[in-house]
Write a protein that holds these residues in place. Structure first.
Motif, short mmCIF file in Angstrom:
data_model
loop_
_atom_site.label_atom_id
_atom_site.label_comp_id
_atom_site.label_asym_id
_atom_site.label_seq_id
_atom_site.Cartn_x
_atom_site.Cartn_y
_atom_site.Cartn_z
N VAL A 161 2.98 19.79 29.76
CA VAL A 161 1.47 19.86 30.28
C VAL A 161 1.25 20.74 31.33
N VAL A 162 2.15 21.15 32.15
CA VAL A 162 1.85 22.22 33.32
C VAL A 162 1.61 23.53 32.51
N LEU A 163 2.43 23.88 31.41
CA LEU A 163 2.28 25.10 30.80
C LEU A 163 1.05 25.29 30.10
N LEU A 177 -0.99 14.98 25.74
CA LEU A 177 -1.45 14.52 27.16
C LEU A 177 -2.43 15.68 27.65
N ALA A 178 -2.09 16.73 27.51
CA ALA A 178 -2.75 18.19 27.92
C ALA A 178 -3.96 18.21 27.49
N CYS A 179 -4.43 17.79 26.08
CA CYS A 179 -5.51 17.77 25.47
C CYS A 179 -6.39 17.04 26.21
N PHE A 180 -6.03 15.69 26.76
CA PHE A 180 -6.81 14.75 27.53
C PHE A 180 -7.00 15.36 28.86
N ALA A 181 -6.09 15.83 29.55
CA ALA A 181 -6.08 16.26 30.84
C ALA A 181 -7.07 17.40 31.33
N ALA A 182 -6.79 18.09 30.67
CA ALA A 182 -7.50 19.57 30.69
C ALA A 182 -9.06 19.54 31.08
N PRO A 183 -9.83 18.80 29.95
CA PRO A 183 -11.01 18.88 29.97
C PRO A 183 -11.64 17.69 30.63
N THR A 214 -9.89 5.56 29.42
CA THR A 214 -8.66 4.81 29.10
C THR A 214 -7.76 5.62 27.89
N LEU A 215 -8.69 6.41 27.19
CA LEU A 215 -7.69 7.55 26.33
C LEU A 215 -6.64 8.16 27.13
N TYR A 216 -7.00 8.67 28.15
CA TYR A 216 -6.35 9.69 29.22
C TYR A 216 -5.17 9.08 29.78
N ASN A 217 -5.41 7.87 30.37
CA ASN A 217 -4.65 7.07 31.24
C ASN A 217 -3.51 6.24 30.62
N VAL A 218 -3.90 5.56 29.59
CA VAL A 218 -3.01 4.75 28.74
C VAL A 218 -1.69 5.72 28.36
N THR A 219 -2.15 7.03 27.91
CA THR A 219 -1.07 7.78 27.56
C THR A 219 -0.34 8.30 28.67
N ASN A 220 -1.20 8.87 29.82
CA ASN A 220 -0.61 9.40 31.02
C ASN A 220 0.38 8.28 31.64
N TYR A 221 -0.10 7.03 31.75
CA TYR A 221 0.96 6.15 32.54
C TYR A 221 2.13 5.67 31.38
N MET A 222 1.73 5.60 30.15
CA MET A 222 2.91 5.45 29.19
C MET A 222 4.09 6.39 29.57
#
Length: 480
Positions: free
Chosen positions: A312-314, A369-375, A273-281
């Protein structure tokens, strides 16, 4: 690697031996990462295209509605696909635990490509009337059902192939593929909008990005068919276990997941939820927020959101490697706290005129977002044992994405419309940050540790010998 964990493996029955430590096949590991990341890339290429084409698709499939109703209808179709994702998770997850990860990931690749490609073939509302949005909904449902088994399987696949001490770094490549796919999809739409203009895009140009899914799916399927199943999965399946797994029903496994593993399941749902609410927002709602709420040009809006994706990619692979050294919990906690503190101020900056303040806000959102996506890809598989990992992860992930992630654009758009408050999206991000922070509090650190129920995995034979020797000495030093 945590010494106490290794020492306990020495004392278990049967005890850990140097021979039982898994030495990862490096060429197969590289192929596994490539094949898994490509599938995620294709999935998010579609999301990037759909998010950036939301206004255009509204005109193609809902031309008789007002502009705001067109956006809501397009996002409702987007959200509807997420309603079937849990069904896909309930179906493909347990299936992957019974017949193998590789087989199921090949099936989801075919279905994802077919569902996305089919969108490009649908006639417009002007040609076939109400059947046009109905067919769009059906194609999105196929895509949603297949993606229900995609991310859980892909994260499981990479985690079960990766050496323990590098799981964060290697797992981050999966979500690297996610944002590369989104960036490519959004960049393609941006270029097409600039080159063709609004009239040509509405007439035929919108179909081009969806047609690209066909060739991408063929390449991804080829890569996945060349893979072997993971060492962890093969290790738990001797001849007797294989027969038991084949005979076990999906319903029984699902019941086991909810009864025995409800605590890690809740943690999984909270982190997703933490990752994807931010992601889709950011990925699905922000392009429309810029154009319809703030009033920016389409090109300016597209480039702003693309900036977040570039950030995020970087950063993502570097933060994944950092999580191997400092742990997954500190990385998640930093991102969650940062989001709670700055989300509302950042949306204030997004609403300012000019370019520098919105660019700064988009860049900061990219860092969070990178802090959520990476781990994520290394953390979630470690919550569950091998026997139910694919199923439990698919179920937890898709419940969270369907209930809170995929509905984010629709809910946010509706709330902004009703309240006339442009800071509402920031408030929603604060709430998701609090949910994620609570989940981090109950999360056990898994960096450097073997997956639950599996022996240690290492990069080579020398590391296997060194790992065993450290574990042996630590076991001897522990009290009897």
């Amino acid at each position: 690697m945590r010494l106490h964990t290794l020492a306990s493996l020495i004392r278990r029955k049967p005890p850990l031996t140097e021979e039982s430590i898994t030495v990862v096949d490096q060429p197969m590991l590289k192929r596994a990462i490539s094949a898994a990341a490509l599938g995620n890339m294709m999935e998010w290429f579609d999301f990037g295209v759909y998010g950036y084409l939301a206004v255009t698709l509204g005109k193609v499939f809902y031309p008789e509605a007002s502009s705001s109703a067109q956006i809501l209808a397009t996002f409702a179709t987007f959200a509807a696909a997420f309603l079937v994702r849990p069904l896909g998770g309930f179906f493909f997850g347990p299936l992957g635990d019974r017949v193998g990860r590789q087989k199921v990931l090949a099936i989801t690749m075919i279905m994802m490509a077919a569902g996305t490609f089919a969108v490009g073939l649908i006639p417009s509302y002007a040609s076939i009337g109400i059947w046009a949005p109905i067919l769009l909904l059906c194609a999105r449902m196929v895509q949603g059902f297949s993606t229900g088994g995609e991310y859980g399987g892909a994260t499981t696949f990479i985690a079960e192939y990766s050496p323990d001490r590098r799981r964060g770094f290697l797992g981050s490549w999966l979500d690297f593929g996610t944002f590369i796919g989104y960036s490519l999809g959004s960049l393609l739409v941006t270029v097409l909008n600039g080159a063709l203009g609004e009239s040509a895009m509405v007439e035929w140009g919108w179909r081009i990005p969806f047609f690209i899914a066909g060739p991408m799916g063929i390449v991804g399927l080829y890569l996945r068919l060349k893979l072997e199943d993971t060492p962890a999965y093969r290790a738990q399946l001797d001849e007797h276990d294989a027969k038991v797994k084949q005979a076990e029903s999906a319903g029984r496994e699902i019941g086991t997941i909810f009864i025995r593993f409800w605590r890690p399941l809740l943690i999984c749902i909270g982190l997703v939820t933490l990752y994807n609410v931010t992601n889709y927002m950011i990925t699905a709602y922000l392009p429309t927020y810029f154009t319809d709420v703030i009033g920016r040009s389409q090109l300016s809006s597209d480039l702003m959101v693309l900036l977040s994706m570039v950030v995020v990619v970087l950063l993502i692979v570097g933060i994944g490697a950092l999580s191997d050294r400092v742990g997954r919990r500190p990385v998640f906690a930093f991102g969650a706290i940062a989001q709670i503190v700055v989300a509302v101020p950042l949306f204030y900056l997004l609403g300012l005129q000019g370019i520098w303040a919105p660019m700064l806000a988009c860049a900061v959102f990219g860092v969070i977002l990178a802090c959520f996506a990476a781990p994520t890809a290394s953390t979630l598989p470690a919550l569950f044992p091998t026997s139910v990992r694919y199923g439990a992860l698919s179920i937890g992930f898709n419940i969270a994405v369907s209930a809170f992630g995929g509905t984010t654009p629709l809910v946010t758009s509706a709330l902004v419309d009703v309240t006339d408050n442009n800071l509402v999206p920031g408030i929603l991000l604060v709430v998701s940050g609090l949910v994620g922070l609570v989940s981090v509090v109950f999360l056990k650190e898994s960096a450097g540790q073997p997956l639950t129920g599996s022996p240690p995995q290492v990069a080579d034979a020398d590391e296997a010998a060194a790992t065993y020797e450290v574990a042996r000495r630590e076991a001897e030093a522990l009290p009897a």
